[in-house]
Design a protein around this motif. Structure first.
Motif, PDB file in Angstrom:
ATOM      1  N   GLN A 132       0.814  -1.214   0.000  1.00 55.44           N
ATOM      2  CA  GLN A 132       0.000   0.000   0.000  1.00 55.44           C
ATOM      3  C   GLN A 132       0.854   1.274   0.000  1.00 55.44           C
ATOM      4  O   GLN A 132       0.626   2.178  -0.789  1.00 55.44           O
ATOM      5  N   ASN A 187       5.266  -4.025  -5.749  1.00 53.98           N
ATOM      6  CA  ASN A 187       4.461  -5.065  -6.411  1.00 53.98           C
ATOM      7  C   ASN A 187       5.181  -5.646  -7.630  1.00 53.98           C
ATOM      8  O   ASN A 187       4.991  -6.817  -7.964  1.00 53.98           O
ATOM      9  N   ILE A 235       2.646   0.240 -13.571  1.00 54.01           N
ATOM     10  CA  ILE A 235       2.262  -1.178 -13.475  1.00 54.01           C
ATOM     11  C   ILE A 235       0.799  -1.376 -13.100  1.00 54.01           C
ATOM     12  O   ILE A 235       0.280  -2.480 -13.194  1.00 54.01           O
ATOM     13  N   TYR A 243      -1.759  12.097   0.302  1.00 50.39           N
ATOM     14  CA  TYR A 243      -2.111  12.249   1.715  1.00 50.39           C
ATOM     15  C   TYR A 243      -1.559  11.123   2.590  1.00 50.39           C
ATOM     16  O   TYR A 243      -1.678  11.157   3.814  1.00 50.39           O
ATOM     17  N   ALA A 246      -1.480  -5.879 -11.451  1.00 49.16           N
ATOM     18  CA  ALA A 246      -2.062  -4.583 -11.846  1.00 49.16           C
ATOM     19  C   ALA A 246      -3.262  -4.235 -10.981  1.00 49.16           C
ATOM     20  O   ALA A 246      -3.401  -3.096 -10.517  1.00 49.16           O
ATOM     21  N   THR A 296      -3.946  -5.223  -7.987  1.00 50.23           N
ATOM     22  CA  THR A 296      -3.512  -4.933  -6.614  1.00 50.23           C
ATOM     23  C   THR A 296      -2.945  -3.522  -6.527  1.00 50.23           C
ATOM     24  O   THR A 296      -3.259  -2.766  -5.604  1.00 50.23           O
ATOM     25  N   THR A 297      -2.121  -3.182  -7.507  1.00 45.96           N
ATOM     26  CA  THR A 297      -1.505  -1.847  -7.492  1.00 45.96           C
ATOM     27  C   THR A 297      -2.572  -0.775  -7.697  1.00 45.96           C
ATOM     28  O   THR A 297      -2.577   0.263  -7.014  1.00 45.96           O
ATOM     29  N   LEU A 298      -3.495  -1.056  -8.609  1.00 41.42           N
ATOM     30  CA  LEU A 298      -4.580  -0.093  -8.852  1.00 41.42           C
ATOM     31  C   LEU A 298      -5.420   0.082  -7.583  1.00 41.42           C
ATOM     32  O   LEU A 298      -5.788   1.203  -7.209  1.00 41.42           O
ATOM     33  N   THR A 337      -4.524  -0.440  -4.425  1.00 39.36           N
ATOM     34  CA  THR A 337      -3.821   0.262  -3.332  1.00 39.36           C
ATOM     35  C   THR A 337      -3.658   1.748  -3.653  1.00 39.36           C
ATOM     36  O   THR A 337      -3.691   2.581  -2.757  1.00 39.36           O
ATOM     37  N   ASN A 338      -3.490   2.063  -4.936  1.00 42.66           N
ATOM     38  CA  ASN A 338      -3.348   3.473  -5.310  1.00 42.66           C
ATOM     39  C   ASN A 338      -4.684   4.214  -5.248  1.00 42.66           C
ATOM     40  O   ASN A 338      -4.713   5.429  -5.083  1.00 42.66           O
ATOM     41  N   LEU A 372      -7.848   2.831  -3.611  1.00 43.61           N
ATOM     42  CA  LEU A 372      -8.691   2.587  -2.431  1.00 43.61           C
ATOM     43  C   LEU A 372      -7.847   2.640  -1.163  1.00 43.61           C
ATOM     44  O   LEU A 372      -7.934   1.767  -0.300  1.00 43.61           O
ATOM     45  N   PHE A 373      -7.049   3.650  -1.071  1.00 48.74           N
ATOM     46  CA  PHE A 373      -6.098   3.773   0.037  1.00 48.74           C
ATOM     47  C   PHE A 373      -6.819   3.835   1.386  1.00 48.74           C
ATOM     48  O   PHE A 373      -6.437   3.157   2.341  1.00 48.74           O
ATOM     49  N   ILE A 374      -7.879   4.626   1.437  1.00 51.77           N
ATOM     50  CA  ILE A 374      -8.583   4.806   2.726  1.00 51.77           C
ATOM     51  C   ILE A 374      -9.297   3.523   3.169  1.00 51.77           C
ATOM     52  O   ILE A 374      -9.109   3.091   4.316  1.00 51.77           O
ATOM     53  N   ILE A 380      -8.586   0.498   2.486  1.00 51.40           N
ATOM     54  CA  ILE A 380      -7.583  -0.508   2.880  1.00 51.40           C
ATOM     55  C   ILE A 380      -6.965  -0.124   4.221  1.00 51.40           C
ATOM     56  O   ILE A 380      -6.753  -0.986   5.088  1.00 51.40           O
ATOM     57  N   TYR A 431     -10.804   7.814 -10.586  1.00 56.80           N
ATOM     58  CA  TYR A 431      -9.335   7.880 -10.553  1.00 56.80           C
ATOM     59  C   TYR A 431      -8.755   7.716 -11.968  1.00 56.80           C
ATOM     60  O   TYR A 431      -7.879   8.465 -12.382  1.00 56.80           O
ATOM     61  N   ASN A 487      -6.757  11.044  -6.582  1.00 53.46           N
ATOM     62  CA  ASN A 487      -7.170  10.009  -5.635  1.00 53.46           C
ATOM     63  C   ASN A 487      -8.588  10.287  -5.145  1.00 53.46           C
ATOM     64  O   ASN A 487      -8.905  11.418  -4.794  1.00 53.46           O
ATOM     65  N   GLY A 496     -10.160   9.469  -2.438  1.00 54.97           N
ATOM     66  CA  GLY A 496     -10.383   9.644  -0.995  1.00 54.97           C
ATOM     67  C   GLY A 496     -11.485   8.729  -0.476  1.00 54.97           C
ATOM     68  O   GLY A 496     -11.393   7.509  -0.613  1.00 54.97           O
TER      69      GLY A 496
END
Lengths: 529, 366
Positions: A78, A84, A197, A482, B83, B85-87, B89-90, B92-94, B96, B159, B165, B167
């Motif tokens: 995260q 990753n 990626i 943030y 991809a 997972t990275t998408l 985390t980038n 749905l940061f809050i 997660i 996004y 992001n 939020g």
């Protein structure tokens, strides 16, 4: 772009807490196993009770280890989502195999806890051994991944091309043009690689980057790190267990606690002899060879100098100089290539096409690789006071720990001559209760401080890179700005500190407090009236 | 679909299903245990204390193993579907972060609740138990946002279009709320049924009644939340809705039949328990509830096949998000799956000894 700097200490805090629990996770099974063995051989229930208490501590500790592991894992994906790409390539095999270790570790731990005292001691020891085997296997795999970040095995000459003072990291099993294209795209756009990626279809377009997914296992750096880290963790866990029982002896004077301390201190000393002079030496040699900047930082070598003792330990040759940053800078200057030359040599076009995005790398063409190299050395050098101090504090406390282990061992196990010296030294600490406790406390200091310092040297010492010689923190950090805001950081620190400090206090209660509030439960169960 | 991607999809599905089965057991039973632990303290009720302790065994045995499957999901996702997972985390940061914070509170408080039982004051212990119980609901509050987004990408869509992001935007996804309510009712109900089955083995009619009250009560609530989620799929994720009513219709019918059986048998058993009698059905209600949960998750996730993300009546194939950076070593993957089966066998043995053979003492050993 997100500033990675405030996130580095946050990650470090999570890793340190995790490391602390892992140490108990690795060390307590040895201590519990010894108690069960003694219980089996002697029938003395004091050993069983000691095993039970340590199992309860292990239970709480394991939960804390699991959640800090989750935190570290999610922290990686995260907060550092560029990782990753490593998880999908070099770390794929170790992390996939880690699932075997983790799942079975927990299954056997639960089985051990459930059956302890209900089955015969050898059966309990067997279940405990299986749990420990999977726990150590987990340590092997995670260390392999961490070691790849220290010495990226399988990239062959890639790092050396950019930084001529670095060695080649094993065979070249990567598609160099693709790897360099990704790196240049990140540098040219100033964006973290996770923004590349994450694009659907990107991996299909890029194709195979790594030809041998098992390559992380072949690293000699990983091999020595595995022994070094796992033994260090076992020693910490053993030291804490020994000191815990020594403290009880100190407080109560009850001989039954001394009876528990004795075999634990004996086993500790044996493991320490393997760790400090043998495994740690090979670890040092690996650092000298594979992490030249880290070694220079450890030795405070801004300039190259001669020191026969350090040279003998580091190179096995007292006449060799300790390579300092001046020599590393000279190596940088020897590189006459530019980024453009490198791109041309790898047949990379001036405009990279990546997942429907065009990235123009022509602005980087004239950048000299020697300038990049020198700039990175300057960044590394800034860590010298910290790494140099951390390293020597670590060494000093390891020596103290070793001496304490020897004194305690020969105090308990009589060897003509040596035991007399040990007893004479031990008497300095006062009466028997005090001397046993203080020596056991020195075992804790002599293992915990070297571990804290050692991890600082290992992790901070590879800066300015996250993957040594290849990737910077800014290239793998989250693009979510943030994440580095004071509000989010305060929230994250609060949760991490509250849970961990609360957990540690709970472990203390579990280890030390008796059952005071069971009346209602006993009444409900119809027992103890 | 590429064989490695297929194995990744199936492995992920297996891990999600097993994880959801375990967490359904533990979140509901955690709530029940906290409630009765608190009642015991407030009313000085010895039976409530013993009941809470018995129900809590479910958590102490299975929570860590449940967490393993959460880790397996993460590794499968990051390793096989880099991809997505990275998408996630980038984007749905809050959500997660909420889920992780909840896990961090949840798992240690379970261990602390168990091992400090009788060692700390009952008031403090009850408080720790409540923290443990409520933190359990924070985990799906985070992770269900991901499931809602892959079925109906509101925040992810924003996004990808703007580069900003989103939020808290995942919580404006209507599918999230219907899925979350459906999940919460399911886990509480399942926890109640599992507790009832366990207490039936103990021949404790009062315990059976308490479990069934929660189980049947929240299953009745599902009569609202279930259809609500079903129709929200029709509105917001028509491709998945079509799959549930098409290729997966037989499974869906079995699930509805299981729910009907659970409701009917649960109600009959509850009436019997009120009269102090333990119906012979009760011991099967926990497994039946878990079976229903598993079917629900298979419908939700399997229904997406061969897609990983659904955009209205279109799907984005799993291939688009898959890991093509290496040739995935399939023999290693098969070995891993075999060892995971071993871990399930060992865990089942532990659970059998702990819960059925009652190896874990109700009153802690000194």
């Amino acid at each position: 772009m997100t500033n990675p700097n405030p996130l580095l200490p946050l990650s470090a805090l999570g890793v340190y807490f995790h490391g602390m629990y892992i140490s108990l996770t690795f060390g307590l099974p040895v201590a519990i196993g010894i108690m069960l063995w003694k219980w089996w051989r002697t029938g003395d229930s004091d050993y069983y009770k000691a095993a039970r208490i340590m199992t309860a501590v292990l239970g709480v500790n394991f939960a804390l280890g699991a959640i800090t592991g989750t935190l570290v894992e999610f922290g990686l994906v995260q907060v550092w989502p560029g990782v990753n790409l490593a998880i999908a390539t070099f770390a794929f095999a170790p992390l996939a195999l880690e699932l075997i270790a983790f799942a079975n570790e927990i299954a056997f731990l639960v089985l051990f806890i459930v059956t302890l005292g209900r089955v015969k001691p050898p059966t309990s020891i067997a279940i405990l051994s299986l749990y420990a085997a999977f726990a150590y296997f987990s340590g092997v795999l995670i260390t392999a991944v961490n070691s790849w970040m220290q010495a990226p095995w399988g990239v062959g000459p890639v790092a050396k091309t950019l930084y001529p003072f670095m060695p080649e990291y094993g065979p070249n099993v990567v598609d160099v043009p693709k790897l360099v294209a990704l790196k240049l795209a990140a540098v040219a756009t100033g964006q973290p690689i996770s923004l590349l990626i994450e694009k659907p279809g990107f991996a299909q377009e890029v194709g195979i980057v790594l030809k041998d997914p098992m390559v992380a296992f072949y690293s000699p750096y990983a091999l020595v790190s595995i022994f070094h880290n796992i033994l260090a963790a076992i020693l910490i866990g053993m030291a804490v267990a020994t000191a815990g029982w020594a403290y009880r002896y100190f407080k109560t004077g009850d001989q039954k606690y001394l009876k528990i301390v004795k075999p634990l201190a004996g086993a500790f000393a044996v493991l320490f002899v393997i760790q400090a002079p043998i495994v740690a030496h090979f670890m040092g040699e690996a650092v000298v060879h594979y992490n030249p900047t880290k070694f220079a930082l450890m030795e405070g070598a801004e300039k190259t100098y001669h020191d026969p003792i350090i040279a003998l330990v580091a190179y096995g040759d007292p006449n060799k100089p300790i390579i300092g940053f001046d020599e590393l800078e000279k190596a940088c200057m020897s590189n006459t290539l530019t980024v453009g030359d490198l791109a041309k040599a790898l047949n990379l076009p001036q405009t990279l096409k990546l997942a429907g995005q065009s990235v123009d790398i022509s602005s980087l063409a004239s950048v000299k690789l020697s300038d990049l190299c020198l700039a990175d050395l300057q960044k590394a050098k800034a860590y010298m006071p910290l790494i140099h101090t951390a390293y020597y504090v670590k060494v000093a406390f390891a020596i103290i720990g070793g001496l304490a282990a020897a004194v305690l061992f020969f105090y308990f196990y009589k060897v003509p001559g040596l035991s007399a010296i040990a007893s004479a030294i031990a008497r300095i600490f006062g009466d028997e209760k005090r001397r046993v406790f203080l020596l056991a406390l020195l075992l804790v200091l002599g293992t915990v401080i070297p571990a804290v310092g050692g991890w600082a040297v290992r992790e901070i010492g590879r800066k300015p890179w996250s993957v040594y010689g290849l990737l910077y923190p800014s290239e793998i950090v989250t693009p979510v700005s943030y994440a580095a805001s004071p509000g989010f950081l305060a929230f994250a620190y609060l949760i991490i500190l509250a849970v961990n400090l609360g957990g540690l206090y709970a472990m203390y209660l579990v280890a030390t407090r008796g059952y005071k509030f069971l009346e209602l439960l006993k009444k409900g169960a119809g027992v103890g009236k | 679909m590429n064989p490695a991607v297929f194995i990744g999809f199936v492995g992920l599905g297996l891990a999600v299903t097993l994880h959801v089965i375990f967490v359904s057991m533990t979140i509901g039973s955690g709530l029940l245990a906290a409630l009765y632990r608190w009642k015991a303290y407030r009313e000085n009720d010895p039976w409530a204390e013993l009941f809470a302790r018995k129900v809590f065994k479910v958590l102490i045995v299975s929570e860590l193993f449940s967490g393993v499957w959460g880790t397996i999901i993460t590794v499968f996702l990051a390793g096989f579907f880099t991809a997505v997972t990275t998408l996630a985390t980038n984007t749905l940061f809050i959500p997660i972060a909420i889920a992780i914070a909840s896990i961090m509170i949840r798992i240690p408080t379970i261990a602390i609740s168990w091992y400090t039982w009788g060692k700390i004051h009952p008031r403090t212990h009850s408080l720790v138990m409540w923290v443990m119980a409520l933190s359990g609901f924070g985990v799906p509050f985070g992770f269900r946002a991901i499931f809602a987004e892959i079925n109906h990408p509101v925040a992810v869509g924003y996004y990808l279009q703007t580069g900003h992001n989103p939020g808290f935007m995942p919580y404006s996804n209507p599918l999230f709320w219907t899925l979350y309510l459906h999940t919460v009712a399911a886990v509480i109900s399942t926890g109640g049924f599992v507790a009832a089955s366990l207490l039936a083995l103990d021949k404790d009619p009062r315990g059976v009644k308490s479990g069934l009250l929660l189980g049947v009560g929240f299953l009745v609530a599902q009569l609202i939340f279930g259809p609500l989620y079903y129709f929200s799929l029709d509105w917001y994720s028509p491709l998945l809705f079509k799959a549930v009513n098409g290729e997966f219709l037989s499974l869906f019918v079995i699930k509805l039949a299981a729910v009907a059986a659970l409701l009917a048998l649960g109600f009959v058993s509850y009436k019997a328990a009120r009269g102090g009698v333990i119906s012979s059905y009760v011991k099967w209600l926990g497994p039946l509830a878990l079976f229903t949960v598993a079917l629900g998750e298979i419908l939700n996730d399997g229904g997406r096949y061969p897609n990983l993300v659904i955009l209205g009546d279109k799907g984005l194939s799993a291939d688009l998000f898959a890991n093509f950076y290496i040739d995935i070593p399939m023999p290693a993957v098969y070995v891993i799956l075999a060892f995971l089966v071993l871990s399930v066998v060992v865990f089942t043995m532990a659970a059998f000894y702990a819960l059925y053979k009652r190896f874990i003492a109700e009153v802690p050993e000194v």
